[in-house]
Enzyme design. Sequence first.
Site, PDB file in Angstrom:
ATOM      1  N   SER A 252       0.872  -1.168   0.000  1.00  0.00           N
ATOM      2  CA  SER A 252       0.000   0.000   0.000  1.00  0.00           C
ATOM      3  C   SER A 252       0.908   1.216   0.000  1.00  0.00           C
ATOM      4  O   SER A 252       1.861   1.271  -0.776  1.00  0.00           O
ATOM      5  CB  SER A 252      -0.941  -0.030   1.207  1.00  0.00           C
ATOM      6  OG  SER A 252      -1.793   1.101   1.210  1.00  0.00           O
TER       7      SER A 252
ATOM      8  N   LYS B  36      -5.243   3.201  -3.275  1.00  0.00           N
ATOM      9  CA  LYS B  36      -4.648   2.699  -2.034  1.00  0.00           C
ATOM     10  C   LYS B  36      -5.661   2.618  -0.893  1.00  0.00           C
ATOM     11  O   LYS B  36      -5.638   1.672  -0.110  1.00  0.00           O
ATOM     12  CB  LYS B  36      -3.441   3.561  -1.639  1.00  0.00           C
ATOM     13  CG  LYS B  36      -2.273   3.457  -2.602  1.00  0.00           C
ATOM     14  CD  LYS B  36      -1.842   2.004  -2.802  1.00  0.00           C
ATOM     15  CE  LYS B  36      -0.653   1.868  -3.742  1.00  0.00           C
ATOM     16  NZ  LYS B  36      -0.275   0.449  -3.966  1.00  0.00           N
TER      17      LYS B  36
ATOM     18  N   TYR C 149      -4.552   7.987  -7.325  1.00  0.00           N
ATOM     19  CA  TYR C 149      -3.615   7.102  -6.634  1.00  0.00           C
ATOM     20  C   TYR C 149      -4.127   6.801  -5.230  1.00  0.00           C
ATOM     21  O   TYR C 149      -4.151   5.641  -4.796  1.00  0.00           O
ATOM     22  CB  TYR C 149      -2.236   7.748  -6.571  1.00  0.00           C
ATOM     23  CG  TYR C 149      -1.231   6.950  -5.774  1.00  0.00           C
ATOM     24  CD1 TYR C 149      -0.726   5.753  -6.261  1.00  0.00           C
ATOM     25  CD2 TYR C 149      -0.787   7.394  -4.531  1.00  0.00           C
ATOM     26  CE1 TYR C 149       0.185   5.009  -5.529  1.00  0.00           C
ATOM     27  CE2 TYR C 149       0.128   6.664  -3.797  1.00  0.00           C
ATOM     28  CZ  TYR C 149       0.614   5.469  -4.293  1.00  0.00           C
ATOM     29  OH  TYR C 149       1.509   4.739  -3.558  1.00  0.00           O
TER      30      TYR C 149
END
Length: 277
Positions: free
Chosen positions: A134, A152, A148
């Site tokens: 992660s 995550k 992004y």
Amino acid sequence: MSRNWLITGTSSGFGRIMTERLLERGDTVVATLRQPDRLHGLQSRYPGRLHLAALDVTDTQQVRQVVDRAFAQLGRIDVIVSNAGYGLFGTVEEVSSAQIRQQLDTNVIGSIELVRAVLPHLRAQGGGRILQLSSMGGQVAFPGLSLYHASKWAIEGFFESLVQEVASFGIEATLIEPGAARTQFGRGSMVMAAPLAAYQAVPFSARRAVLARDSYTPIGDPEKMVHEMIACVDVTPAPRRLALGSDAYRLMHAALAGRLAQLEAQKDIALSTDASP
């Protein structure tokens, strides 16, 4: 005790370093990457212990084929490292629909499908460990990285549920949350969306140029981070998360403390909305 590992995204960065360190200590690795020839030199140094497989994690059928072949070849795989991924920089208006899909297909769907492919094998062998890469970006968020962060935060939610589903089978997982590290990921390799003029005057716009430069030098030492990733496999029970880097600790601590303070401030409101007995 030597272990068998399957690692995705091994052409560079954490995946490449981890592969090298594991081979040096005597472990066996199935290393997947888009272009296996990039590791042929390493394979010649460790014949019989480094197995290469071409893999694009966005190809679900290929993921299952590679995983099934790896377990058939080695018999048992002790640790799965879901490392393949990348970062997309750009405001939500700047990124294209194709870029959005590619970011989520790689970082989220690809990781989920890898887990779905390995679970039957891990159950059959009585357990195993999964390390999911992660980021501190799975707990904090910065402008310009919304997609992004979406990837995550999504994968962290997935693993929060998954570990509860598979605990009784002896399968454990750890979310690895590094801060900025001196890998290609953090030094000029981020995908940049085409900039819009409207966003060039906002305060964070300068970060685009910084991230795009090869000279950008993050604080995190990838060798030290990989050492801790490998070491966490020996910890029982598996840590749910592993924060790596002083920036990760500082920024995640502040974010979590802030969210907890906001929740506490809303306690009375939350309790007041229960149905009456």
